[in-house]
Write a protein that holds these residues in place. Structure first.
Motif, mmCIF file in Angstrom:
data_model
loop_
_atom_site.group_PDB
_atom_site.id
_atom_site.type_symbol
_atom_site.label_atom_id
_atom_site.label_comp_id
_atom_site.label_asym_id
_atom_site.label_seq_id
_atom_site.Cartn_x
_atom_site.Cartn_y
_atom_site.Cartn_z
ATOM 1 N N VAL A 38 1.147 -1.142 1.852
ATOM 2 C CA VAL A 38 0.215 -1.929 2.650
ATOM 3 C C VAL A 38 0.749 -3.354 2.786
ATOM 4 C CG1 VAL A 38 -2.127 -2.846 2.796
ATOM 5 C CG2 VAL A 38 -1.741 -0.528 1.944
ATOM 6 N N THR A 39 0.674 -3.896 4.005
ATOM 7 C CA THR A 39 1.196 -5.234 4.275
ATOM 8 C C THR A 39 0.110 -6.122 4.866
ATOM 9 O OG1 THR A 39 1.862 -4.686 6.535
ATOM 10 C CG2 THR A 39 3.458 -4.231 4.767
ATOM 11 N N LEU A 40 0.434 -7.420 4.948
ATOM 12 C CA LEU A 40 -0.490 -8.376 5.554
ATOM 13 C C LEU A 40 -0.756 -8.009 7.015
ATOM 14 C CD1 LEU A 40 -2.077 -11.033 5.475
ATOM 15 C CD2 LEU A 40 0.067 -12.241 5.998
ATOM 16 N N THR A 41 0.276 -7.567 7.696
ATOM 17 C CA THR A 41 0.125 -7.171 9.101
ATOM 18 C C THR A 41 -0.887 -6.039 9.261
ATOM 19 O OG1 THR A 41 2.407 -7.826 9.592
ATOM 20 C CG2 THR A 41 1.340 -6.296 11.133
ATOM 21 N N GLN A 42 -0.849 -5.065 8.340
ATOM 22 C CA GLN A 42 -1.790 -3.945 8.415
ATOM 23 C C GLN A 42 -3.225 -4.410 8.214
ATOM 24 O OE1 GLN A 42 -0.227 -1.235 5.482
ATOM 25 N NE2 GLN A 42 1.066 -0.168 6.962
#
Length: 385
Positions: A58-62
């Protein structure tokens, strides 16, 4: 100044530290992993979701994409709202308005509907948008109710209230359509429990001794009429005709009907009515929205236990089963039983003819006697000699 939520700032966080910005919350866990959550208001409803861990990819973009998707879905929902609505209606507000409208139009089974909504449906669905509740939410609801020992039949009845609310929501212009199909729970075809004469006597004695006065007349009426819970609790004094020995039920499940009552019950009600205030509307008055008693679960369970019976097996509906079963076992024909019980179809009454074999065996003995008599009767010769 509070730092912005950037990838660089996230990498600099030490275990136990956290940052929040733009509805995204990031926490550096003790093991060094990072957890993303979102917490935003969309159409007056707060949405809080765990997005996931960095170790899960999981990333900040997601997290940013999730917020945008939630807001996009909200905009799409607004476009599909019925004409005149600007904001999606939350379940709790819709449920309150639904009950008020039904009360004003004298809706049926109001006691049960209020109970289902107040105790179970509103606590579970809360302020979730009425248009956003889907079949998956209903499956989660059923799972939670089963974990709290609710039987399939109980869950199905709660779903019936939910579906009725949604159908009215469409009718009143709150929704364009019902957004789900009900995941009906499979009910076991279990043998109906009914009370013997000795158990009836014990139950009535316990009810008469109970501290709550309503429980004895409720039990007596149920056993002498086979009326349903809500039908009994909502009896109006004006609907009791002791001369004709009937109780008029204006909002029965299968439509308005005149309920026959026994001589014993008529005599008992004559005494009750004589003691009541002349201006009293209900037979079971109470300080409630409806003006009458709507639930007696705890009192009934207490009485069942005091009578030496199992409260998990003997419920309020057991009284109805008992009255109908004893009618059938007494040899009363099924159409007459249907007239007394208020069932919609004869097939529903026919179920009671299979609950106990005693009356069936008695019928078979009568058949046997007739056949035996025929076998031993002198036979006429075919030739006439």
């Amino acid at each position: 100044m509070k730092p912005h939520l950037t990838r660089l700032e996230l990498r600099r966080l030490q275990p136990g530290q956290q940052l929040t910005s733009g509805g995204i919350h990031f926490e550096r866990l003790a093991n060094g992993d990072g957890r993303f959550t979102v917490n935003i208001m969309v159409d007056r409803v707060r949405i809080h979701r765990v997005v996931g861990l960095e170790s899960e990819g999981v990333t900040l973009t997601q997290a940013e994409c999730l917020i945008e998707r939630l807001r996009t879905e909200a905009r799409a929902s607004r476009l599909s709202l019925p004409k005149g609505r600007k904001v999606a209606l939350g379940f709790s507000m819709a449920a309150d308005d639904y009950l008020k409208r039904l009360e004003a139009s004298q809706g049926r089974n109001m006691g049960k509907k209020r109970l289902h909504i107040a105790r179970h449906l509103k606590p579970f669905f809360a302020d979730k948008s009425l248009s956003k509740i889907e079949k998956f939410d209903l499956q989660r609801y059923a799972k939670q109710r089963r974990e709290n020992d609710a039987v399939p039949g109980t869950i199905n009845r709660e779903f019936a209230t939910l579906l009725h609310l949604y159908k009215r929501a469409v009718e009143w212009g709150w929704l364009v359509k019902v957004p789900f199909e009900i995941p009906r729970q499979k009910e076991e075809n279990r043998r109906m429990v009914y009370l013997t004469s000795e158990q009836i006597s014990a139950l009535l004695s316990a009810a008469k001794a109970d501290r709550r006065w309503e429980i004895y007349p409720f039990t007596l009426i149920a056993l002498h009429t086979a009326m349903r819970l809500n039908e009994i609790l909502s009896i109006r004094r004006a609907d009791i005709d002791l001369t004709r020995r009937i109780i008029h039920i204006p909002q029965a499940k299968a439509g308005a009907r005149d309920q026959p009552i026994t001589v014993e019950l008529a005599d008992y009600l004559r005494g009750v009515l004589a003691m009541d205030a002349a201006d009293q509307t209900w037979l079971f008055p109470a300080n409630s929205a409806s003006g009458h008693t709507v639930e007696i679960v705890q009192a009934f369970q207490r009485v069942v236990t005091a009578a030496g019976l199992n409260p998990r097996e003997v419920t309020r509906h057991t009284l109805r089963h008992t009255a109908i079963t004893h009618l059938v076992q007494s040899g009363v024909d099924l159409p007459t039983v249907q007239r007394i019980s208020g069932h919609k179809t004869l097939a529903m009454v026919a179920r009671y003819s299979h609950q106990n074999g005693e009356h069936i065996q008695a019928a078979m003995e009568q058949l046997q006697n007739r056949i035996t008599q025929e076998l031993h009767r002198p036979q006429k010769s075919l030739t006439g000699t």
